[in-house]
Scaffold this motif. Structure first.
Motif, short mmCIF file in Angstrom:
data_model
loop_
_atom_site.label_atom_id
_atom_site.label_comp_id
_atom_site.label_asym_id
_atom_site.label_seq_id
_atom_site.Cartn_x
_atom_site.Cartn_y
_atom_site.Cartn_z
N ALA A 102 6.49 -3.29 4.97
CA ALA A 102 7.25 -4.45 5.47
C ALA A 102 7.30 -4.45 6.99
N GLU A 103 7.51 -3.28 7.58
CA GLU A 103 7.58 -3.18 9.04
C GLU A 103 6.24 -3.54 9.68
N VAL A 104 5.16 -3.07 9.08
CA VAL A 104 3.83 -3.37 9.63
C VAL A 104 3.58 -4.87 9.60
N VAL A 105 3.85 -5.50 8.47
CA VAL A 105 3.61 -6.94 8.33
C VAL A 105 4.47 -7.74 9.31
N SER A 106 5.72 -7.34 9.47
CA SER A 106 6.64 -8.09 10.33
C SER A 106 6.29 -7.96 11.81
N THR A 107 5.63 -6.87 12.20
CA THR A 107 5.31 -6.66 13.62
C THR A 107 3.87 -7.05 13.97
N CYS A 108 3.06 -7.34 12.97
CA CYS A 108 1.64 -7.66 13.22
C CYS A 108 1.34 -9.11 12.86
N ASP A 109 0.27 -9.63 13.42
CA ASP A 109 -0.14 -11.01 13.12
C ASP A 109 -0.97 -11.07 11.84
N ILE A 110 -1.90 -10.12 11.70
CA ILE A 110 -2.76 -10.05 10.51
C ILE A 110 -2.69 -8.64 9.96
N THR A 111 -2.33 -8.51 8.68
CA THR A 111 -2.26 -7.19 8.05
C THR A 111 -3.29 -7.09 6.94
N PHE A 112 -4.12 -6.05 7.02
CA PHE A 112 -5.12 -5.75 6.00
C PHE A 112 -4.58 -4.66 5.08
N ALA A 113 -5.04 -4.66 3.83
CA ALA A 113 -4.67 -3.60 2.89
C ALA A 113 -5.89 -3.23 2.08
N CYS A 114 -6.03 -1.94 1.79
CA CYS A 114 -7.14 -1.46 0.97
C CYS A 114 -6.63 -0.31 0.12
N VAL A 115 -6.32 -0.60 -1.14
CA VAL A 115 -5.79 0.41 -2.05
C VAL A 115 -6.65 0.49 -3.31
N SER A 116 -6.27 1.37 -4.22
CA SER A 116 -7.19 1.81 -5.27
C SER A 116 -7.39 0.87 -6.44
N ASP A 117 -6.34 0.19 -6.91
CA ASP A 117 -6.45 -0.58 -8.16
C ASP A 117 -5.40 -1.69 -8.22
N PRO A 118 -5.41 -2.52 -9.27
CA PRO A 118 -4.45 -3.62 -9.36
C PRO A 118 -3.00 -3.19 -9.29
N LYS A 119 -2.65 -2.10 -9.94
CA LYS A 119 -1.26 -1.64 -9.91
C LYS A 119 -0.83 -1.27 -8.49
N ALA A 120 -1.68 -0.53 -7.78
CA ALA A 120 -1.36 -0.15 -6.41
C ALA A 120 -1.26 -1.38 -5.51
N ALA A 121 -2.12 -2.36 -5.74
CA ALA A 121 -2.09 -3.59 -4.93
C ALA A 121 -0.78 -4.36 -5.15
N LYS A 122 -0.35 -4.44 -6.39
CA LYS A 122 0.92 -5.14 -6.68
C LYS A 122 2.11 -4.37 -6.13
N ASP A 123 2.13 -3.07 -6.32
CA ASP A 123 3.26 -2.26 -5.83
C ASP A 123 3.38 -2.37 -4.31
N LEU A 124 2.26 -2.43 -3.63
CA LEU A 124 2.27 -2.52 -2.17
C LEU A 124 2.92 -3.81 -1.70
N VAL A 125 2.69 -4.88 -2.42
CA VAL A 125 3.24 -6.19 -2.03
C VAL A 125 4.65 -6.40 -2.57
N LEU A 126 4.88 -6.06 -3.83
CA LEU A 126 6.13 -6.42 -4.51
C LEU A 126 7.16 -5.29 -4.55
N GLY A 127 6.75 -4.07 -4.20
CA GLY A 127 7.66 -2.92 -4.29
C GLY A 127 8.68 -2.87 -3.18
N PRO A 128 9.55 -1.82 -3.20
CA PRO A 128 10.56 -1.64 -2.16
C PRO A 128 9.94 -1.52 -0.78
N SER A 129 10.50 -2.21 0.20
CA SER A 129 9.97 -2.23 1.57
C SER A 129 8.51 -2.63 1.60
N GLY A 130 8.14 -3.50 0.63
CA GLY A 130 6.75 -3.92 0.50
C GLY A 130 6.37 -5.04 1.43
N VAL A 131 5.12 -5.45 1.30
CA VAL A 131 4.55 -6.48 2.17
C VAL A 131 5.37 -7.77 2.12
#
Length: 543
Positions: free
Chosen positions: A308-337
């Motif tokens: 969340a901090e990275v997204v709020s302080t940056c203009d464009i945020t990239f993400a590269c994680v392992s699988d669908p579950k990790a991708a969802k957790d990164l966005v929807l989880g606590p302090s997520g995107v």
């Protein structure tokens, strides 16, 4: 100077290896880069003098390695200056000793002549003749003798430089001479660098490896080349020297002024971030295992405490994680995107996931006023490190354009495929083909072994035929050497096969080849090969 798509780098002209041919076309020099073991043929118009551009380049390039390279230049110049001063001091001492010796010889000769004259005068008992001879000796003392004139002139005739100056030579001196009066004549070379004291005492322009300290563009930045060098000629005519396993692409990159965030520093993410930093982007990083961020912080990246901090302080945020579950957790989880998304914030998901997952993520990002782009990448760890990935993008077209400099830094080409979901589908199809091919390679090698055929000979034959490719050769070499260090995790290619089969099912399309390959990978995972390279699928056939 600029060569390719990397930032300017300091170096010096050196002698090329004897067996290395100079490229045809425009005038160029063979250059060694400070702080690395990289070399390159650099065209004259791509070179600039070090001192004139030093401050400008230091302001542009903030990286630690660039500063180390500049420090190496300064140390080189200090040593060169010390040699020149020592050479000048030694020459001066030699000249003083020579003059002193000549003066003593002159005085001694005069004294001998004076004594002889006086003695002759006494024998003849004629004071007039004796005085005349003494006067003649006095006259000789006041002028240079023929011996003295010859001694003064001989060093100029021989033109012998001090020992240290014998090294100040450069190949193809006639070419350098033409260059100094031609293309590079506009550059004002600093006297402290380009002027060398000649034996005759005059300052002369003396082109040498020590003189030409330049800001130039290495073909392969920051990585020491220890392998056999090869020449790779670009379509534009420029030529670079590079390691046998790396590639350079022509074209200049001007990094975006937007602040870039990056989430996930795995095999692929690490190489991507490294190249973003090398190309001059401002990057903030986050990883679930924080220790992986340390190396990039040392190279100039900033640390984000949460997604969340990275997204709020940056203009464009990239993400590269392992699988669908990790991708969802990164966005929807606590302090997520999602918690950092505000109107105008941009999110680019580079993970290889299914179309349903990426569509869901796009919807929640856009619902908060954010902009979304999917951009999975085709390649492996080595291609990621080399900045040679293939990027498949879909979603916000304007965001795709805004990511241009980033995509140039991390990949050799990118494709925009339209609406969200298209890139995910295409990526799964690409990896389905790759995974099935890898399983077939392993099957062929094991069949050769059990039928008494040479596996190496099989590889040699394949490498001479229509199937020849870097992928085929590298994976077969892994198997023959028993080296399964991950370049692309086996567990991830199996995941992609599974998702590709599901994609086929969703449209009622049969995928029997992928299904068969998937079963082999599942067996390899059961044999504890998940965290090895995909080529470890070979072990599923021999157990």
């Amino acid at each position: 100077g600029k060569l390719g798509r990397y930032p300017p780098w300091p170096g010096k002209i050196v002698n090329p290896p004897k067996d290395l041919k100079k490229p045809r076309g425009k005038k160029c020099f063979f250059v060694k880069f400070f702080g690395t073991e990289d070399h390159a043929w650099i065209k004259v118009e791509q070179l600039k003098p070090y001192h004139a551009h030093k401050e400008e380049m230091i302001k542009i390039n903030k990286g630690k390695r660039f500063q180390q390279a500049v420090d190496a230049v300064e140390e080189f110049l200090r040593k060169t200056k010390g040699k020149d001063q020592a050479s000048s001091h030694n020459s001066s001492e030699e000249k003083n000793r020579r003059n002193s010796s000549e003066e003593r010889g002159k005085q001694s000769a005069g004294e001998e002549k004076r004594k002889a004259s006086l003695s002759e005068g006494k024998l003849k008992k004629g004071t007039g003749e004796g005085k005349k001879r003494v006067s003649s000796v006095s006259s000789e003392r006041g002028s240079k003798s023929p011996l003295k004139r010859a001694q003064d002139q001989s060093p100029r005739k021989r033109g012998r430089p001090p020992k240290d100056e014998k090294d100040l030579t450069i190949p193809e001196s006639s070419t350098v001479k033409r260059v100094m009066t031609g293309t590079v004549a506009g550059f004002k070379w600093p006297p402290s660098v380009s002027e060398v004291r000649s034996p005759g005492g005059a300052n002369q322009h003396h082109p040498s490896p020590e003189c030409f300290v330049l800001f130039i563009q290495p073909a392969v930045c920051y990585q020491a080349i220890t392998k056999k060098l090869k020449v790779c000629e670009e379509e534009t005519g420029s030529t670079s020297i590079q390691a046998a396993d790396s590639t350079a692409v022509n074209g200049s990159i001007t990094p975006t002024d937007k602040k870039i965030g990056f989430l996930g520093l795995g095999l692929m993410g690490s190489g991507i971030v490294s190249n973003l930093l090398k190309m001059g982007h401002t990057v903030t990083v986050w990883n679930r295992t924080a220790e992986k961020c340390d190396l990039f912080i040392q190279e100039g990246a900033r640390l984000g405490r949460t997604p969340a901090e990275v997204v709020s302080t940056c203009d464009i945020t990239f993400a590269c994680v392992s699988d669908p579950k990790a991708a969802k957790d990164l966005v929807l989880g606590p302090s997520g995107v999602l918690q950092g998304i505000r109107p105008g914030k941009c999110y680019v998901d580079m993970s290889t996931v299914d179309a349903d997952t990426v569509t869901e993520l796009a919807q929640v990002i856009v619902s908060r006023g954010g902009r979304f782009l999917e951009a999975p990448v085709s390649g492996n760890q080595q291609l990621s490190n080399d900045g040679m990935l293939v990027i498949l993008a879909a979603g916000d077209k304007d965001l795709y354009e805004d990511c241009s400099s980033c995509f140039q830094a991390m990949g050799k080409t990118s494709f925009f495929l339209g609406e969200v979901g298209n890139a995910a589908k295409m990526m799964l199809i690409v990896n389905m083909v790759q995974g099935s091919f890898m399983a077939t390679i392993a099957e062929g090698l094991t069949l050769a072994q059990v039928t008494g055929q040479s596996q190496q000979t099989l590889l040699d034959i394949l490498n001479q035929g229509q199937l020849a490719s870097i992928f085929l050769d590298q994976k077969c070499q892994n198997i023959l050497q028993g080296n399964f260090k991950p370049d692309f995790y086996l567990k991830y290619i199996q995941k992609d096969l599974r998702l590709a089969i599901a994609l086929g099912d969703s449209v009622n399309h049969p995928t029997p080849m992928a299904a068969a390959a998937n079963e082999v990978y599942k067996r390899a995972k059961a044999l504890d090969q998940s965290d090895n390279d995909m080529s470890a699928v070979y072990r599923a056939y021999i157990h």
